[in-house]
Motif scaffolding. Structure first.
Motif, PDB file in Angstrom:
ATOM      1  N   GLU A   1      32.909  34.750  21.859  1.00 22.13           N
ATOM      2  CA  GLU A   1      33.550  34.160  20.665  1.00 22.13           C
ATOM      3  C   GLU A   1      32.510  33.890  19.576  1.00 22.13           C
ATOM      4  O   GLU A   1      32.761  34.113  18.391  1.00 22.13           O
ATOM      5  N   ASN A   2      31.332  33.423  19.986  1.00 23.78           N
ATOM      6  CA  ASN A   2      30.244  33.231  19.015  1.00 23.78           C
ATOM      7  C   ASN A   2      29.902  34.536  18.314  1.00 23.78           C
ATOM      8  O   ASN A   2      29.753  34.572  17.093  1.00 23.78           O
ATOM      9  N   LEU A   3      29.768  35.593  19.101  1.00 25.51           N
ATOM     10  CA  LEU A   3      29.420  36.894  18.506  1.00 25.51           C
ATOM     11  C   LEU A   3      30.499  37.307  17.507  1.00 25.51           C
ATOM     12  O   LEU A   3      30.191  37.765  16.403  1.00 25.51           O
ATOM     13  N   MET A   4      31.761  37.099  17.883  1.00 26.52           N
ATOM     14  CA  MET A   4      32.855  37.534  17.008  1.00 26.52           C
ATOM     15  C   MET A   4      32.892  36.752  15.689  1.00 26.52           C
ATOM     16  O   MET A   4      33.331  37.288  14.669  1.00 26.52           O
ATOM     17  N   THR A   5      32.400  35.521  15.699  1.00 24.59           N
ATOM     18  CA  THR A   5      32.386  34.774  14.426  1.00 24.59           C
ATOM     19  C   THR A   5      31.472  35.461  13.404  1.00 24.59           C
ATOM     20  O   THR A   5      31.655  35.283  12.202  1.00 24.59           O
ATOM     21  N   GLY A   6      30.515  36.249  13.888  1.00 27.33           N
ATOM     22  CA  GLY A   6      29.622  36.965  12.979  1.00 27.33           C
ATOM     23  C   GLY A   6      30.315  38.080  12.222  1.00 27.33           C
ATOM     24  O   GLY A   6      29.789  38.600  11.241  1.00 27.33           O
ATOM     25  N   ALA A   7      31.502  38.477  12.673  1.00 28.18           N
ATOM     26  CA  ALA A   7      32.186  39.624  12.065  1.00 28.18           C
ATOM     27  C   ALA A   7      33.207  39.198  11.021  1.00 28.18           C
ATOM     28  O   ALA A   7      33.950  40.023  10.506  1.00 28.18           O
ATOM     29  N   TYR A   8      33.206  37.898  10.673  1.00 27.14           N
ATOM     30  CA  TYR A   8      34.326  37.408   9.870  1.00 27.14           C
ATOM     31  C   TYR A   8      34.416  37.983   8.457  1.00 27.14           C
ATOM     32  O   TYR A   8      35.483  38.031   7.873  1.00 27.14           O
TER      33      TYR A   8
END
Ligand code: ATP
Length: 248
Positions: A106-113
């Motif tokens: 989930e942390n990694l995915m926040t980088g794709a916002y």
């Protein structure tokens, strides 16, 4: 590497709380495809320089009072950090800053916002991050707050990668990590630079390791650049050896 300069910091002055002059006219350049190290002791102004670039000084009551910050030929001063991310510049802050209650993935995915290129591309990049950081793949369902310091540093770099950056501003990646992990993380930074073409501006107190992996270095003392040059030349410089590499 090319001769093209991506990021230029020209004669930048930063004042905290309206009175404390911390950067006294710092100038530096980050070439496309290079690893550039920003070196210097505790309090020299490394973090302040990175925060000036990514416009993160306001919450610290700091202000750029002179000079210019230019990315790809355009002034970027005053842009919101998210606008800078859209232009390709992302900062990994000192102290790692993972969201402790989210899982690693989930942390990694926040980088794709900020991305607009669809789910498949984002998933491909998640796999790319996992290929550089196999440990993050193993820990992807763990709550980030329960992972080790090294894994959190990896997670912070991985999250930055998820925005597909052209340039990463990396603040003190070695902080608090055992030497072997520091080597591992710098090795991955080198791989990202060589294979994915990511350019880095890397603030480090650990001069020794930084100059082994960087192409070029700037040394800051009390808010001024006192020396700069190709990394291999700095490593051989007698003053650098005496004051920063712990040998004379
Ligand atoms: P470190 O490795 O400790 O982070 P650094 O080279 O990154 O060192 P900075 O954090 O940029 O140094 O700090 C440079 C100077 O600015 C220090 O003297 C510090 O005390 C001062 N400073 C930093 N933040 C603030 C602030 N919010 N208000 C006032 N002074 C500050």
């Amino acid at each position: 590497r090319t001769d093209e300069t991506l990021l230029e910091v020209n004669n930048v002055e930063v004042i905290y709380n309206h009175v404390i002059l911390v950067l006294k006219g710092v100038s530096l350049g980050v070439p496309k495809g290079g690893i550039t190290a920003l070196l210097g002791g505790n309090g020299a102004g490394k973090t302040t320089t990175l925060k000036a670039i990514s416009n993160l000084l306001r919450s610290e009551r700091g202000e750029v009072t002179k000079g210019a910050i230019v990315y790809r030929g355009e002034r970027v001063q005053g842009l919101a950090p998210s606008d800078l991310v859209e232009r390709g510049v992302v900062q990994v802050m000192e102290g790692r800053h993972c969201f402790e209650h989210l899982t690693v993935e989930e942390n990694l995915m926040t980088g794709a916002y900020t991305r607009k290129d669809g789910k498949a591309a984002v998933e491909a990049d998640l796999e790319l991050v996992y290929s550089y950081f196999p440990r993050l793949k193993e820990r992807r369902r763990s709550q980030a707050g329960y992972t080790s310091g090294g894994e959190q540093q990896m997670c912070a770099i991985g999250r930055a990668l998820m925005s597909r950056p052209e340039t990463i501003l990396l603040d003190e990646p070695s902080m608090g990590l055992a030497p072997q992990l520091v080597e591992e993380i710098f090795g991955i930074v080198k791989g990202l630079n060589e294979n994915e073409g990511v350019s880095f501006l890397l603030a480090e107190q650990n001069t020794n390791v930084a100059l082994r992996f960087a192409h070029y270095g700037y040394i800051l003392e009390s808010g001024r650049v006192v020396m700069d040059g190709p990394a291999d030349e700095l490593r051989e410089n007698p003053d650098v050896k005496e004051f920063y590499l712990g040998m004379s």
